[in-house]
Design a protein around this motif. Structure first.
Motif, PDB file in Angstrom:
ATOM      1  N   MET A  53       0.804  -1.219   0.000  1.00 42.48           N
ATOM      2  CA  MET A  53       0.000   0.000   0.000  1.00 42.48           C
ATOM      3  C   MET A  53       0.841   1.275   0.000  1.00 42.48           C
ATOM      4  O   MET A  53       0.302   2.369  -0.040  1.00 42.48           O
ATOM      5  CB  MET A  53      -0.946  -0.005   1.199  1.00 42.48           C
ATOM      6  N   GLY A  54       2.171   1.152   0.087  1.00 39.42           N
ATOM      7  CA  GLY A  54       3.026   2.318  -0.014  1.00 39.42           C
ATOM      8  C   GLY A  54       3.209   3.055   1.295  1.00 39.42           C
ATOM      9  O   GLY A  54       2.319   3.078   2.145  1.00 39.42           O
ATOM     10  N   LEU A  55       4.380   3.662   1.466  1.00 39.66           N
ATOM     11  CA  LEU A  55       4.678   4.406   2.695  1.00 39.66           C
ATOM     12  C   LEU A  55       3.899   5.716   2.783  1.00 39.66           C
ATOM     13  O   LEU A  55       3.867   6.331   3.838  1.00 39.66           O
ATOM     14  CB  LEU A  55       6.182   4.681   2.777  1.00 39.66           C
ATOM     15  N   ALA A  56       3.302   6.148   1.679  1.00 36.99           N
ATOM     16  CA  ALA A  56       2.488   7.370   1.729  1.00 36.99           C
ATOM     17  C   ALA A  56       1.124   7.114   2.352  1.00 36.99           C
ATOM     18  O   ALA A  56       0.433   8.058   2.722  1.00 36.99           O
ATOM     19  CB  ALA A  56       2.316   7.941   0.324  1.00 36.99           C
ATOM     20  N   SER A  57       0.742   5.850   2.482  1.00 36.78           N
ATOM     21  CA  SER A  57      -0.525   5.524   3.128  1.00 36.78           C
ATOM     22  C   SER A  57      -0.325   5.422   4.636  1.00 36.78           C
ATOM     23  O   SER A  57       0.778   5.142   5.112  1.00 36.78           O
ATOM     24  CB  SER A  57      -1.077   4.192   2.599  1.00 36.78           C
ATOM     25  N   ALA A  58      -1.402   5.627   5.387  1.00 36.03           N
ATOM     26  CA  ALA A  58      -1.301   5.560   6.840  1.00 36.03           C
ATOM     27  C   ALA A  58      -0.903   4.165   7.301  1.00 36.03           C
ATOM     28  O   ALA A  58       0.000   4.002   8.126  1.00 36.03           O
ATOM     29  CB  ALA A  58      -2.631   5.972   7.471  1.00 36.03           C
TER      30      ALA A  58
END
Length: 392
Positions: A98-103
């Motif tokens: 889900m990527g590090l930009a997601s919570a």
């Protein structure tokens, strides 16, 4: 991407050569990881000091900045051991798609590194990502339903790549019964559904075999999280009708960073995620749509999610999205965006609609596509679907 002019970039850290930013640019080098042999300086920090700014998906408008403090991060990751089941904390190797930009991606990274575990980042292609699962013997996998659908398609021919998996966490959007069963059969038999938000953290979870996914069940509400179902005036809604979901927790965000004085979806320690649903006596939360997705189709009030769930029951439909357009009389009509499976037939799909659905649900047009437009969280990009639904 900022939701307010009050937010601006103070500095950029990059391993590239991009100097187009209107702020100081610091180039990161590998020798930063070596250190200088000296003990790090002790820094006194308040638990309420800002440590991270995340952005909501922007599915209801412009992305909004959510400020996390050290206390909020600690509160959210303290729920993980309980929320994801007893197996999760025992596993050292986890991949997050889900990527590090997601919570969830950011919090999971902090959680794993703090306990000495391995946080694995996916590759640029789904094929290489699946091979990473095999090579690094990944035990836990966190992904959106969209990504899991791609893994399931691979598992039909290369199922051995997923043998190391012992637990799959699915988050980001509603999970269909068909996908849940396919993942359990071909990818990993232990699957946990996760419901939450950037503003409130993880709110409800449960193994999928305990949930009635067809009727929107997403999980049991976690301890220390209070969920109420209220009407438009924030009074208790009737159990049969359901209503707006209100989440109350000491760790909730109290507002958006840099936003105006308008409280928006916040009310003290409470947050309204924009979802409509039910809460059973056993504490199982069900979602049947979003406030901004409520549409009036020929006098029937429904949601995009409910329409899409009905389309997914049709033969040879792998994924579906409902676009809403106005006809010549100004009446809202449905454009069905379909990712077809093998043996797709438009005649069979229309026959299913005529047999199983009210006339108002019959699409005026069918758009076939190889991939639905989605946000980084895996949720359907409603604005892009709407744009694609308009006549060219």
């Amino acid at each position: 991407m900022c939701s307010s002019d009050l937010l601006s970039l103070a500095a950029v850290f990059t391993d590239g050569q991009d100097n187009t930013f209107n702020c100081p640019v610091n180039q990161v080098r590998l020798d930063w990881l070596q250190g200088n042999g000296m003990a790090p300086a002790r820094v006194q920090r308040s638990p309420d000091a800002l440590c991270r700014v995340l952005f909501t998906s922007g599915s209801t408008g412009k992305p909004k900045a959510v400020a996390y403090t050290d206390r909020m991060v600690a509160d959210r990751i303290s729920r993980f051991d309980y929320a994801f089941g007893s197996e999760f904390p025992q596993h050292a190797r986890t991949m997050c798609c889900m990527g590090l930009a997601s919570a969830l991606g950011y919090l999971l990274c902090v959680y794993l590194l703090a306990k000495g575990g391995m946080f694995c980042i996916p590759d640029s292609s789904i094929e290489q990502t699946a091979r990473k699962i095999s090579i690094y013997q990944i035990q836990n996998l966190l992904a959106s339903p969209q990504t899991m659908a791609e893994f399931w398609a691979m598992a039909e021919t290369e199922g051995t790549l997923f043998r190391p998996l012992e637990l799959v966490l699915i988050a980001g959007s509603l999970l269909s019964p068909a996908l849940a069963e396919s993942v359990r059969t071909n990818v990993c038999n232990r699957v946990v559904n996760v419901y939450g938000s950037t503003e409130a953290g993880v709110v409800a979870t449960a193994p999928v075999e305990l949930l009635d996914l067809e009727n929107g069940e997403v999980g049991f509400v976690l301890p220390n999280m209070q969920v109420d179902i209220v009407d438009s005036k924030n009074a208790a809604a009737t159990p049969l009708q359901g209503g707006r979901i209100r989440i109350t927790s000491p760790g909730n965000v109290r507002g958006y960073l840099g936003a105006s004085e308008d409280p928006g979806p916040f009310e003290g320690a409470s947050f309204f995620p924009g979802d409509h649903g039910f809460l059973s006596r056993e504490g199982i939360l069900s979602i049947f749509g979003r406030e901004n997705n409520i549409v009036n189709i020929g006098g029937i009030k429904t949601t995009h999610e409910l329409i899409e769930a009905r389309y997914l029951d049709a033969p040879a439909v792998r994924e579906a999205a409902a676009g809403i357009v106005l006809d010549a009389l100004g009446i809202e009509r449905i454009v069905a965006h379909i990712v077809p499976a093998d043996n797709w037939s438009e005649e069979a799909f229309r026959a299913y609609c005529q047999r199983a659905l009210a006339r108002e649900y019959w699409p005026i047009r069918i758009v076939l596509t190889q991939r639905l437009p989605r946000l980084p969280t895996g949720k359907i990009d409603r604005r892009q679907v709407t744009s694609l639904s308009l006549p060219s």
